[in-house]
Write a protein that holds these residues in place. Structure first.
Motif, PDB file in Angstrom:
ATOM      1  N   CYS A 241       7.299   4.124  -2.103  1.00 24.68           N
ATOM      2  CA  CYS A 241       7.702   2.819  -2.629  1.00 24.68           C
ATOM      3  C   CYS A 241       7.867   2.917  -4.141  1.00 24.68           C
ATOM      4  O   CYS A 241       7.109   3.618  -4.821  1.00 24.68           O
ATOM      5  CB  CYS A 241       6.650   1.754  -2.310  1.00 24.68           C
ATOM      6  SG  CYS A 241       6.453   1.400  -0.546  1.00 24.68           S
ATOM      7  N   THR A 242       8.858   2.223  -4.661  1.00 20.95           N
ATOM      8  CA  THR A 242       9.113   2.225  -6.100  1.00 20.95           C
ATOM      9  C   THR A 242       8.266   1.160  -6.786  1.00 20.95           C
ATOM     10  O   THR A 242       7.659   0.298  -6.138  1.00 20.95           O
ATOM     11  CB  THR A 242      10.592   1.947  -6.379  1.00 20.95           C
ATOM     12  OG1 THR A 242      10.888   0.591  -5.997  1.00 20.95           O
ATOM     13  CG2 THR A 242      11.478   2.903  -5.596  1.00 20.95           C
ATOM     14  N   ALA A 244       9.355  -1.270  -8.286  1.00 22.27           N
ATOM     15  CA  ALA A 244       9.985  -2.571  -8.043  1.00 22.27           C
ATOM     16  C   ALA A 244       9.648  -3.143  -6.670  1.00 22.27           C
ATOM     17  O   ALA A 244      10.066  -4.237  -6.327  1.00 22.27           O
ATOM     18  CB  ALA A 244      11.496  -2.445  -8.183  1.00 22.27           C
ATOM     19  N   GLY A 245       8.893  -2.369  -5.853  1.00 22.46           N
ATOM     20  CA  GLY A 245       8.489  -2.865  -4.552  1.00 22.46           C
ATOM     21  C   GLY A 245       9.427  -2.518  -3.425  1.00 22.46           C
ATOM     22  O   GLY A 245       9.275  -3.025  -2.319  1.00 22.46           O
ATOM     23  N   GLU A 246      10.410  -1.663  -3.643  1.00 22.25           N
ATOM     24  CA  GLU A 246      11.321  -1.246  -2.589  1.00 22.25           C
ATOM     25  C   GLU A 246      10.800   0.049  -1.965  1.00 22.25           C
ATOM     26  O   GLU A 246      10.471   1.003  -2.675  1.00 22.25           O
ATOM     27  CB  GLU A 246      12.729  -1.039  -3.146  1.00 22.25           C
ATOM     28  CG  GLU A 246      13.348  -2.317  -3.682  1.00 22.25           C
ATOM     29  CD  GLU A 246      14.734  -2.073  -4.249  1.00 22.25           C
ATOM     30  OE1 GLU A 246      15.046  -0.910  -4.581  1.00 22.25           O
ATOM     31  OE2 GLU A 246      15.498  -3.042  -4.364  1.00 22.25           O
ATOM     32  N   CYS A 247      10.731   0.064  -0.630  1.00 22.94           N
ATOM     33  CA  CYS A 247      10.153   1.203   0.081  1.00 22.94           C
ATOM     34  C   CYS A 247      11.238   1.924   0.873  1.00 22.94           C
ATOM     35  O   CYS A 247      12.118   1.275   1.475  1.00 22.94           O
ATOM     36  CB  CYS A 247       9.039   0.746   1.008  1.00 22.94           C
ATOM     37  SG  CYS A 247       7.658  -0.060   0.141  1.00 22.94           S
ATOM     38  N   TYR A 248      11.136   3.249   0.891  1.00 15.49           N
ATOM     39  CA  TYR A 248      12.137   4.076   1.559  1.00 15.49           C
ATOM     40  C   TYR A 248      11.433   5.148   2.386  1.00 15.49           C
ATOM     41  O   TYR A 248      10.244   5.421   2.212  1.00 15.49           O
ATOM     42  CB  TYR A 248      13.049   4.758   0.534  1.00 15.49           C
ATOM     43  CG  TYR A 248      13.756   3.803  -0.397  1.00 15.49           C
ATOM     44  CD1 TYR A 248      14.962   3.214  -0.032  1.00 15.49           C
ATOM     45  CD2 TYR A 248      13.208   3.481  -1.640  1.00 15.49           C
ATOM     46  CE1 TYR A 248      15.610   2.342  -0.882  1.00 15.49           C
ATOM     47  CE2 TYR A 248      13.847   2.610  -2.489  1.00 15.49           C
ATOM     48  CZ  TYR A 248      15.055   2.036  -2.105  1.00 15.49           C
ATOM     49  OH  TYR A 248      15.700   1.156  -2.949  1.00 15.49           O
ATOM     50  N   ASP A 281       9.930   2.760   9.743  1.00 19.62           N
ATOM     51  CA  ASP A 281      10.501   2.647   8.416  1.00 19.62           C
ATOM     52  C   ASP A 281       9.418   2.223   7.431  1.00 19.62           C
ATOM     53  O   ASP A 281       8.560   1.381   7.739  1.00 19.62           O
ATOM     54  CB  ASP A 281      11.631   1.618   8.447  1.00 19.62           C
ATOM     55  CG  ASP A 281      12.440   1.595   7.158  1.00 19.62           C
ATOM     56  OD1 ASP A 281      11.877   1.177   6.123  1.00 19.62           O
ATOM     57  OD2 ASP A 281      13.611   1.994   7.191  1.00 19.62           O
ATOM     58  N   ALA A 283       9.477   0.294   5.032  1.00 20.27           N
ATOM     59  CA  ALA A 283       9.487  -1.137   4.723  1.00 20.27           C
ATOM     60  C   ALA A 283       8.542  -1.918   5.626  1.00 20.27           C
ATOM     61  O   ALA A 283       8.082  -3.007   5.267  1.00 20.27           O
ATOM     62  CB  ALA A 283      10.900  -1.691   4.852  1.00 20.27           C
ATOM     63  N   LEU A 302       6.788  -7.304   1.056  1.00 18.60           N
ATOM     64  CA  LEU A 302       6.672  -5.995   0.424  1.00 18.60           C
ATOM     65  C   LEU A 302       5.884  -6.115  -0.886  1.00 18.60           C
ATOM     66  O   LEU A 302       6.040  -7.070  -1.636  1.00 18.60           O
ATOM     67  CB  LEU A 302       8.058  -5.421   0.140  1.00 18.60           C
ATOM     68  CG  LEU A 302       8.961  -5.240   1.368  1.00 18.60           C
ATOM     69  CD1 LEU A 302      10.287  -4.653   0.947  1.00 18.60           C
ATOM     70  CD2 LEU A 302       8.303  -4.367   2.409  1.00 18.60           C
ATOM     71  N   SER A 303       5.063  -5.106  -1.147  1.00 20.26           N
ATOM     72  CA  SER A 303       4.268  -5.141  -2.372  1.00 20.26           C
ATOM     73  C   SER A 303       4.403  -3.869  -3.189  1.00 20.26           C
ATOM     74  O   SER A 303       3.902  -3.792  -4.294  1.00 20.26           O
ATOM     75  CB  SER A 303       2.788  -5.345  -2.036  1.00 20.26           C
ATOM     76  OG  SER A 303       2.262  -4.173  -1.424  1.00 20.26           O
ATOM     77  N   GLY A 304       5.065  -2.854  -2.656  1.00 24.24           N
ATOM     78  CA  GLY A 304       5.194  -1.612  -3.384  1.00 24.24           C
ATOM     79  C   GLY A 304       4.120  -0.608  -3.080  1.00 24.24           C
ATOM     80  O   GLY A 304       4.121   0.491  -3.620  1.00 24.24           O
TER      81      GLY A 304
END
Length: 564
Positions: A241-242, A244-248, A281, A283, A302-304
């Motif tokens: 997770c970045t 910014a809270g985006e998870c991949y 995933d 996310a 999402l929290s990162g």
């Protein structure tokens, strides 16, 4: 029980005691002020009969006497009476919609926990029950009188309850969890029809450590859930997770989830199931849900930060929907696990009536696997499955399936056997009602159509935006249908403007012809449903509607009123 005759046949009427026929064994009424104190003897909270059924016994006997008149008018009247009484026993059915609805009674008070604007309720043994200021309150749907109350502590959490707009708000029993008097322990009370309660049972802290935190469950059960297996089983794979809270990426492995149901009154285990972890995933594996997984706050946020043990659930009377990192599945109230073949994040399980389910997957085209109550797969269909919001249970059970990419609306038997396939008129189709041999559907644009149940041929169409006369400006402007009910002959539609901000409208259509029987336009200034003085400013509908024992009620966070 009355059997409707075919045209020209004799009318046959059987006088049956409903309570005896149903095998009800009453535990005795709780009275107007039942408490959840320890002095109460333990009771089976689901054993009492419906007060509505008891009220109908005398009415059925009186109807028999009309037969001696020997006139067609008497037979028609008896047939109407039989239909009305039958609709009372159909979930969501209304006894009579032939005339415009007027306010018949008002109950003023808090509906729901008070923590949100949602007025969650439950239909329990023929009454409407809900959490209020002093505990659980149950209203007689015909009179608005309090049928019983169960006093609870302010910290009590009761369920399962749902929004009145949900398709199936009925339950066999409610479960209430609350802190003990000194606040050091938690106890549970089960509440059934007539307000019959079990003796408060203090929950063993050892069970919490062994099985997980307690939550309210369906049919008088307490649910517990926890992850099982060593932490070393977790493999984050390439998930990250970045800031910014985006998870991949994908969490490749994790711990299974154990879900246990125990009897609220006795603590005995009813069933335990294991939901296996599947690669998910990233996310779906971020911090989420917290500790209130049994409530309506179960939303993915999402929290990162990756938390591969996270999970949540939504509990209704017939289904526990589990969701979280690698464990998306549903479990019936009997402990049957459904939907484990659906890839996490790609679909879910929905309930189609009381004993049917569908596992829906989305991969360009929606497809559904149909399950029986025991989990056996009975068929597969193309499209998103819809069951009617209201039905008279006269015609054959029907599923509609919306396939928007192919612009098709298809009808299926409950086992997935195709019946017909027609061109989709527009997007946003909903299956409003099945009445006799007519299926009533609506589009996102507000057009309501009556289709031949056997062929799909259009019989009639009604446009909620079309004016009745040159100067009335239309029924509801650009309106769409939000709820539907039926009395076995007509369909009642609750509609609202796309813009919102006003009262909701009501219109009753003849199910066979689509003719407007009566209407009450909405869209006026927002009314003050202020029940502090037991009055309303105007008759417009501002809340959700619910049918209880053949009666139609309007529910808001500030009160309930009867419409009839």
């Amino acid at each position: 029980m009355a059997r409707d005759p075919d045209e020209g046949d004799a009318f046959v009427f059987e006088l049956v005691d409903d309570d005896a026929a149903a095998g009800d064994v009453p535990t005795g009424p709780a009275g107007p002020d039942t408490t959840a104190d320890a002095e109460l003897a333990a009771a089976d909270p689901a054993a009492s009969g419906s007060p509505g059924r008891r009220r109908r016994a005398a009415a059925q006997a009186a109807a028999v006497l009309a037969i001696v008149l020997g006139t067609g008018l008497a037979v028609d009247g008896i047939r109407d009476h039989a239909r009305m009484e039958r609709m009372r026993d159909i979930p969501g059915g209304v006894a009579d919609l032939s005339a415009p609805l007027e306010e018949t009674w008002v109950w003023a008070g808090a509906v729901g926990s008070g923590e949100s604007s949602t007025a969650d309720v439950v239909v329990l043994g023929g009454v409407l029950a809900f959490r209020s200021d002093d505990g659980l309150v149950a209203l007689d749907p015909a009179t608005g009188q309090e049928a019983w109350t169960v006093r609870l502590r302010a910290n009590a959490d009761c369920g399962p309850t749902v929004s009145p707009a949900r398709a199936d708000p009925a339950s066999e029993a409610l479960v209430c969890l609350q802190r003990t008097g000194d606040g050091t322990e938690r106890e549970v009370v089960a509440v059934g029809p007539d307000g019959a309660t079990s003796a408060p049972r203090v929950l063993d802290a050892a069970d919490t450590r062994r099985y997980g935190l307690p939550h309210v469950g369906p049919d008088g059960a307490v649910l517990r859930a926890k992850r099982a297996g060593p932490v070393s089983a977790i493999d984050l794979g390439d998930a990250e997770c970045t800031a910014a809270g985006e998870c991949y990426g994908t969490v490749e492995a994790g711990r299974d989830l154990l879900l246990r149901a125990e009897d609220a009154a006795t603590g005995a285990a009813r069933w335990t199931v294991t939901v296996p972890f599947r690669a998910a995933d990233a996310a779906l594996c971020a911090r989420t849900f917290g500790g209130s997984w049994g409530g309506s706050d179960s939303r993915l946020v999402l929290s990162g930060q990756l938390t591969p043990d996270t999970f949540g659930a939504r509990v209704t009377s017939g289904l526990v929907d589990l969701n979280g990192c690698g464990v998306e599945a549903s479990v019936t109230s009997d402990g049957v696990v459904l939907g484990t073949e659906i890839e996490p994040g790609r679909g879910g399980v929905i309930r189609l009536g009381a004993i049917r389910y569908a596992g829906v997957t989305f991969a360009g085209v929606a497809r559904a696997r149909l399950y029986a109550a025991d989990g056996d797969v009975v068929g597969e269909i193309t499209g998103y499955p819809l069951s009617p919001a209201a039905t008279d249970e006269v015609g054959p059970a029907t599923l509609l399936a919306v396939d928007e990419p192919a612009r098709r609306l298809r009808a299926y038997e409950p086992d997935g056997t195709p019946r017909w396939d027609i061109v989709l008129q527009s997007g946003g189709q909903e299956f409003l009602a099945q009445v006799g041999d007519t299926a009533v559907v609506t589009s996102g644009a507000g057009t309501v159509r009556g289709l031949d149940l056997a062929t799909g041929t259009e019989r009639w169409a009604w446009d909620g935006s079309a004016p009745v006369s040159a100067d009335d400006g239309g029924y509801f402007g650009s309106a769409h249908v939000v709820q539907a009910f039926t009395d076995g002959e007509s369909v009642l539609l609750l509609t609202e403007r796309e813009a919102g901000g006003g009262t909701q409208g009501l219109v009753a259509l003849d199910a066979a012809s689509g003719a407007v029987l009566w209407d009450r336009p909405g869209g006026g200034p927002l009314t003050t449903f202020d029940l502090t003085d037991g009055d309303t400013v105007e008759q417009g509908v501002v809340g959700d509607l619910i049918a209880v024992d053949g009666n139609l009620l309007e529910v808001t966070p500030r009160g309930v009123r009867g419409l009839g």
